[in-house]
Scaffold this motif. Structure first.
Motif, PDB file in Angstrom:
ATOM      1  N   SER A  63     -10.070   8.268  -2.823  1.00 56.65           N
ATOM      2  CA  SER A  63     -10.840   7.111  -3.303  1.00 56.65           C
ATOM      3  C   SER A  63      -9.960   5.886  -3.482  1.00 56.65           C
ATOM      4  O   SER A  63     -10.323   4.777  -3.079  1.00 56.65           O
ATOM      5  CB  SER A  63     -11.501   7.458  -4.650  1.00 56.65           C
ATOM      6  N   VAL A  64      -8.791   6.085  -4.096  1.00 57.45           N
ATOM      7  CA  VAL A  64      -7.888   4.943  -4.322  1.00 57.45           C
ATOM      8  C   VAL A  64      -7.409   4.384  -2.985  1.00 57.45           C
ATOM      9  O   VAL A  64      -7.289   3.160  -2.816  1.00 57.45           O
ATOM     10  CB  VAL A  64      -6.698   5.360  -5.217  1.00 57.45           C
ATOM     11  N   HIS A 122      -8.964   4.164  -0.218  1.00 56.65           N
ATOM     12  CA  HIS A 122      -9.993   3.339   0.428  1.00 56.65           C
ATOM     13  C   HIS A 122     -10.067   1.940  -0.172  1.00 56.65           C
ATOM     14  O   HIS A 122     -10.600   1.028   0.470  1.00 56.65           O
ATOM     15  CB  HIS A 122     -11.346   4.052   0.392  1.00 56.65           C
ATOM     16  N   GLN A 123      -9.516   1.759  -1.363  1.00 55.98           N
ATOM     17  CA  GLN A 123      -9.469   0.421  -1.939  1.00 55.98           C
ATOM     18  C   GLN A 123      -8.466  -0.471  -1.198  1.00 55.98           C
ATOM     19  O   GLN A 123      -8.486  -1.689  -1.361  1.00 55.98           O
ATOM     20  CB  GLN A 123      -9.096   0.501  -3.420  1.00 55.98           C
ATOM     21  N   HIS A 124      -7.604   0.146  -0.398  1.00 54.27           N
ATOM     22  CA  HIS A 124      -6.612  -0.616   0.371  1.00 54.27           C
ATOM     23  C   HIS A 124      -7.114  -0.945   1.780  1.00 54.27           C
ATOM     24  O   HIS A 124      -6.352  -1.463   2.593  1.00 54.27           O
ATOM     25  CB  HIS A 124      -5.287   0.158   0.431  1.00 54.27           C
ATOM     26  N   GLY A 125      -8.385  -0.648   2.037  1.00 55.72           N
ATOM     27  CA  GLY A 125      -9.016  -1.012   3.302  1.00 55.72           C
ATOM     28  C   GLY A 125      -8.238  -0.534   4.519  1.00 55.72           C
ATOM     29  O   GLY A 125      -7.933   0.657   4.628  1.00 55.72           O
ATOM     30  N   THR A 129       1.372   6.236  -7.158  1.00 64.03           N
ATOM     31  CA  THR A 129       0.176   6.962  -7.582  1.00 64.03           C
ATOM     32  C   THR A 129       0.348   8.460  -7.340  1.00 64.03           C
ATOM     33  O   THR A 129       0.010   9.280  -8.200  1.00 64.03           O
ATOM     34  CB  THR A 129      -1.072   6.450  -6.836  1.00 64.03           C
ATOM     35  N   ARG A 169      -5.176   1.814   4.187  1.00 69.69           N
ATOM     36  CA  ARG A 169      -5.318   3.067   3.439  1.00 69.69           C
ATOM     37  C   ARG A 169      -4.389   4.162   3.947  1.00 69.69           C
ATOM     38  O   ARG A 169      -3.952   5.005   3.164  1.00 69.69           O
ATOM     39  CB  ARG A 169      -6.773   3.543   3.455  1.00 69.69           C
ATOM     40  N   ALA A 216       0.838  -1.199   0.000  1.00 70.65           N
ATOM     41  CA  ALA A 216       0.000   0.000   0.000  1.00 70.65           C
ATOM     42  C   ALA A 216       0.875   1.252   0.000  1.00 70.65           C
ATOM     43  O   ALA A 216       0.560   2.241  -0.680  1.00 70.65           O
ATOM     44  CB  ALA A 216      -0.927  -0.002   1.213  1.00 70.65           C
TER      45      ALA A 216
END
Length: 198
Positions: free
Chosen positions: A133-134, A136-139, A10, A142, A3
């Motif tokens: 947003s991206v 939060h995809q890593h739970g 990113t 994040r 992450a």
């Protein structure tokens, strides 16, 4: 760890694009004027906005598009004025007083850095909405993603500002400053037009 690396890559992919903030950091580095302050403010601002996005503020910004519209028009006006000033400097024989002339005060540099950062609606789209947003995809990881993105920002601004500072003796000739002023002016005006056109 994945992450953190994802956040770093990113964040770098978003921040490396030429924009108003990067052009200003480059310019201040070449001028050898308050480089550390500019780098610190840009990196800290990105870290703050990334944290806000990961913390859930992106939902608020998304639900209140009027906020982004106000920032868009204020940012466009500021960028237009800044761009025209840069073009005017490029036209003069001693553009920017590069090596030995008048330097902007610390307060003026801080104000310009903050304006170029916080009056730019793209910074909210990139940091608060997109990175938030991206992330939060890593739970549960994040915040590691956020730390990686903030590290990417710090790395980029440090390299840009202090790299330009190191090259300033070579690039400090008036002809180079005129070209830089012209390029900065064009970039700022194009960005302003893009904001005004939505």
């Amino acid at each position: 760890m994945s992450a953190l690396v994802a956040g770093l890559l990113t964040g770098l992919s978003l921040i490396v694009a030429i924009g108003a903030q990067n052009a200003f950091v480059l310019r201040q580095g070449l001028r050898r004027a308050h480089t550390g302050t500019v780098v610190a403010l840009c990196a800290a601002s990105d870290a703050l906005l990334i944290g806000v996005g990961v913390g859930g503020m992106g939902v608020f910004v998304h639900r209140h598009p009027l906020l982004l519209d106000v920032l868009r028009w204020a940012g466009a006006a500021y960028l237009l004025c800044y761009g025209l000033r840069s073009l005017w400097s490029a036209r003069r024989s001693q553009a920017l007083h590069a090596a030995s002339g008048r330097q902007s005060s610390w307060w003026a540099v801080v104000a310009t850095t903050l304006a170029l950062t916080y009056l730019n609606p793209h910074v909210y789209l990139d940091t608060v909405l997109l990175l938030g947003s991206v992330a939060h995809q890593h739970g549960p990881h994040r915040w590691w993603f956020a730390a990686g993105a903030a590290l990417g920002s710090l790395t980029w601004f440090t390299a840009l500002g202090f790299g330009a500072r190191a090259a300033s003796r070579v690039l400090g000739r008036p002809a180079v400053w005129r070209v830089l002023d012209l390029a900065v002016g064009v970039v700022m005006i194009v960005l302003a037009a893009g904001l005004m056109l939505g």
